[in-house]
Design an enzyme around this catalytic site. Sequence first.
Site, PDB file in Angstrom:
ATOM      1  N   TRP A 206     -10.634  -8.465   2.745  1.00 57.74           N
ATOM      2  CA  TRP A 206     -11.332  -8.886   1.534  1.00 57.74           C
ATOM      3  C   TRP A 206     -11.385 -10.427   1.404  1.00 57.74           C
ATOM      4  O   TRP A 206     -12.336 -10.963   0.857  1.00 57.74           O
ATOM      5  CB  TRP A 206     -10.641  -8.322   0.300  1.00 57.74           C
TER       6      TRP A 206
ATOM      7  N   ARG B  55       0.834  -1.211   0.000  1.00 58.94           N
ATOM      8  CA  ARG B  55       0.000   0.000   0.000  1.00 58.94           C
ATOM      9  C   ARG B  55       0.866   1.257   0.000  1.00 58.94           C
ATOM     10  O   ARG B  55       0.528   2.256  -0.656  1.00 58.94           O
ATOM     11  CB  ARG B  55      -0.923  -0.019   1.220  1.00 58.94           C
TER      12      ARG B  55
ATOM     13  N   HIS C 293       0.504   4.003  -2.944  1.00 65.27           N
ATOM     14  CA  HIS C 293       0.100   5.388  -2.694  1.00 65.27           C
ATOM     15  C   HIS C 293       1.194   6.385  -3.059  1.00 65.27           C
ATOM     16  O   HIS C 293       0.888   7.528  -3.412  1.00 65.27           O
ATOM     17  CB  HIS C 293      -0.317   5.559  -1.233  1.00 65.27           C
TER      18      HIS C 293
ATOM     19  N   HIS D 102      -6.212  -5.933  -3.640  1.00 65.46           N
ATOM     20  CA  HIS D 102      -7.085  -6.034  -2.469  1.00 65.46           C
ATOM     21  C   HIS D 102      -7.130  -7.454  -1.919  1.00 65.46           C
ATOM     22  O   HIS D 102      -7.787  -7.699  -0.904  1.00 65.46           O
ATOM     23  CB  HIS D 102      -8.495  -5.553  -2.815  1.00 65.46           C
TER      24      HIS D 102
END
Length: 350
Positions: A190, A46, A50, A174
Amino acid sequence: MAQDNNNNNNPQQPSAAQLDEVKAAIRSLLHQPAYDDGSAGPVLVRLAWHSAGTYDAASGTGGSNGAGMRYEAEGGDPANAGLQHARAFLEPVKAKFPWITYADLWTLAAVVAIAEMGGPQIPWRGGRTDFTDESKVPPRGRLPDGAQGADHLRHVFYRMGFNDQEIVALSGAHNLGRCHSDRSGFEGKWVNNPTRFSNQYFKVLLANEKAWKRKKLANGVEQFVYVEEDPDLKGEGEEVEELMMLPTDMALLSDPKFRPWVEKYAADKELFFDHFAKVFAKLMELGIRRDAAGNVINEENEKDGYKSAPKKSDTATAPGDQGPRQVGHEAGPLKEENEKFRRRNDGAKL
């Protein structure tokens, strides 16, 4: 032996031998029993996502160069809440190899983590430099909002230069990690095994299409939930945690151009791995310009060379209070969480 560049101003890009040592150090820190589901891998992915996902193709701004998240202007973006943990996990590596830039370290850590969690080998090239100030940090608001739908996804990802197939492939990330209500506003994971990279995200999304139910959390945020029976867990007498999907995940099913790719990736793991490796490599190169030899020729690289920023704190520290517009007004809760996590690392009894 890796070069120890104490001057933090190496005009050359790191060598393969140097990077092999860094990769080994990254692998050694992935196991984090006290953090989330026992692995730092998902949050490292992540972090890289990002850092690169701020790119705007029209203006050429943003992207993976510069490691702008070191500055409050980017690190304090509500979309980046919780990523201080990822940055702190990598500080021991930075201490051991001070010559590497944060921009290279963050992106390299993601591709190493994905491979270690069972995912594909992703091509990666170094040479990113670290900004010396925040003047080139992109504006906030460029990252996806999970509460939105298909139009929003296209607006964000088309801006970066991705097409519909690539949007769905990237969404497969995810499969890793979980959401936290005091960070993104959403809560849960998830898939049942959020530290193993696979195509399970697409399988779960598609197979339970009619079973997903809307759920409003205490903070007012809506997501979709489903309890998947896991025979392995049930046999051990453990309570099965409900799985969740974001509105943007559900948009992949309802949109007629996204859905065929969901179906293809659910049915063919190898196809998904191949496409994901290509699009994630593309993501990591957003904002990077290279010459024919592969050297980075961005303005800041040409001016200062391979410039590594000084090491930051080993402690996961959140930016200051970011204001009531942030979901859950999480600056306070995050500060408390960071303190607890730091004391765990120091061996203190909670």
